[in-house]
Design a protein around this motif. Structure first.
Motif, PDB file in Angstrom:
ATOM      1  N   SER A 198      46.499  44.204  98.745  1.00 40.40           N
ATOM      2  CA  SER A 198      46.655  45.631  99.000  1.00 40.40           C
ATOM      3  C   SER A 198      48.121  46.049  98.934  1.00 40.40           C
ATOM      4  N   TRP A 200      46.535  50.851 110.955  1.00 34.46           N
ATOM      5  CA  TRP A 200      47.513  50.117 110.147  1.00 34.46           C
ATOM      6  C   TRP A 200      48.206  49.048 110.979  1.00 34.46           C
ATOM      7  N   HIS A 257      52.382  59.224  94.388  1.00 35.85           N
ATOM      8  CA  HIS A 257      51.897  57.892  94.747  1.00 35.85           C
ATOM      9  C   HIS A 257      50.392  57.791  94.506  1.00 35.85           C
ATOM     10  N   GLU A 258      49.637  58.800  94.932  1.00 37.46           N
ATOM     11  CA  GLU A 258      48.182  58.770  94.716  1.00 37.46           C
ATOM     12  C   GLU A 258      47.845  58.865  93.233  1.00 37.46           C
ATOM     13  N   ASP A 271      53.901  53.029  94.330  1.00 35.06           N
ATOM     14  CA  ASP A 271      55.217  53.574  94.655  1.00 35.06           C
ATOM     15  C   ASP A 271      56.130  53.543  93.434  1.00 35.06           C
ATOM     16  N   THR A 316      49.508  46.262 104.873  1.00 31.92           N
ATOM     17  CA  THR A 316      48.579  46.651 103.803  1.00 31.92           C
ATOM     18  C   THR A 316      49.245  47.517 102.744  1.00 31.92           C
ATOM     19  N   HIS A 317      50.435  48.050 103.065  1.00 36.20           N
ATOM     20  CA  HIS A 317      51.135  48.936 102.127  1.00 36.20           C
ATOM     21  C   HIS A 317      52.550  48.462 101.803  1.00 36.20           C
ATOM     22  N   ARG A 351      58.896  49.501 100.061  1.00 33.81           N
ATOM     23  CA  ARG A 351      58.416  50.748  99.475  1.00 33.81           C
ATOM     24  C   ARG A 351      59.566  51.525  98.838  1.00 33.81           C
ATOM     25  N   HIS A 369      47.935  55.506  91.750  1.00 31.81           N
ATOM     26  CA  HIS A 369      46.683  54.748  91.845  1.00 31.81           C
ATOM     27  C   HIS A 369      45.725  55.153  90.716  1.00 31.81           C
ATOM     28  N   SER A 386      49.249  46.375  95.378  1.00 29.59           N
ATOM     29  CA  SER A 386      48.695  47.584  94.770  1.00 29.59           C
ATOM     30  C   SER A 386      49.480  48.821  95.204  1.00 29.59           C
ATOM     31  N   GLU A 387      49.789  48.907  96.486  1.00 31.52           N
ATOM     32  CA  GLU A 387      50.492  50.077  97.008  1.00 31.52           C
ATOM     33  C   GLU A 387      51.927  50.142  96.500  1.00 31.52           C
ATOM     34  N   ASN A 439      41.840  48.833 108.143  1.00 33.89           N
ATOM     35  CA  ASN A 439      41.836  50.094 107.414  1.00 33.89           C
ATOM     36  C   ASN A 439      41.365  51.197 108.351  1.00 33.89           C
TER      37      ASN A 439
END
Length: 286
Positions: free
Chosen positions: A197, A40, A164-165, A205, A256-257, A263, A168, A200-201, A45
């Motif tokens: 990315s 990260w 969080h997952e 959240d 990337t997050h 967040r 997605h 998306s993350e 990745n």
């Protein structure tokens, strides 16, 4: 969290203790977390470093290993399965209100390494979602690392990770995730791909916050201090914090997050609004 009224979800596949095909004994959780932090920090990745880039790209490789299906027996796994059950209730209701049908994801519990329909993966990537098989992959040791290494203890901190997952998965079901993945593949630069990315993350959240809002409104699952635990967890996995831990410097182009502040902001936005329409991170500055 108050989860006594929930039965563990049956949409769980337990592969802990299974031999990973071709994977030998696997890597220890301490080693893989360090590799993940390095990835990260460098804008790479971690799955690339560990031979599993496909898990976020969706390569179409088919799943070949299956574990025991159904509610798990041990306490930590049962907690994770109960959290999954709350997400099933909340998102089934939310989709129904929009005239949609919610397809429940399967949560795969593994240790060290795992084989998914998106490719082989290590615990270094942390929990992840594979859109090809619509499964969430979770090494439960990540909860311990979240508490001890990242300073984000508590049951709601762990629940946020699962939610969080699932966020997605919601993105996938409504068609946003495939579009974001295609946009990443078409990106002219790595910086542009990283920016997609991040959006998306942060959306995931926010969707985790929407789940928390309705889970509490409908089932009173939150206890005093839970929201603070969720905020600490969101901040703990911010790119800026992970980069500082890994290299001592922060490079925003490699995010990337999203940053810790981003967040937390998007998680709280979903929590306060309780409306997935408020989770549009694709317009303006996230």
């Amino acid at each position: 969290m108050r989860l006594d009224d929930f039965k563990p979800s049956s949409n769980v596949e337990d592969r802990r203790g299974m031999n990973f095909p071709g994977g030998g004994g696997g890597l220890g959780i301490g080693t893989v977390i360090v590799v993940g932090l390095l990835g990260w920090a460098l804008g790479i990745n971690p799955m690339t470093l560990l031979g599993g880039l496909e898990a976020l790209q969706g390569s179409g490789q088919q799943q070949t290993t299956q574990g025991r299906k159904g509610p798990p027996d041990d306490q930590v796994a049962q907690f994770a399965a109960k959290v999954l059950a709350t997400t099933e209730q909340v998102w089934t209701d939310q989709f129904r209100q929009q005239g949609r049908t919610y397809t429940k994801p399967t949560m795969v519990l593994f240790s060290g390494r795992v084989q998914s329909a998106c490719g082989d993966a290590s615990a270094a990537v942390g929990p992840f979602y594979c859109p090809v098989d619509q499964k969430i992959y979770l090494d439960l040791d990540f909860f311990r690392e979240l508490a001890t290494r990242f300073g984000a203890p508590g049951d709601f901190a762990s629940a946020y990770v699962i939610a969080h997952e699932v966020g997605h998965h919601v993105q996938n079901l409504i068609g946003i995730l495939p579009k974001l993945q295609q946009a990443q593949r078409n990106a002219a630069t790595q910086r542009e791909a990283n920016g997609i990315s991040v959006r998306s993350e942060l959306m995931a959240d926010c969707l985790a916050g929407v789940w928390a809002n309705h889970a509490n409104a409908d089932y009173r699952v939150l206890e005093p201090g839970d929201v603070d635990e969720g905020m600490k967890a969101a901040a703990a996995v911010g790119d800026d914090r992970l980069q500082r831990q890994a290299t001592g410097t922060v490079v925003r182009d490699n995010f990337t997050h999203g940053s810790s502040q981003q967040r937390v902001t998007w998680f709280m936005r979903g929590l306060k609004a309780g409306n997935m329409n408020q989770c549009n991170t694709l317009q303006g500055t996230p």
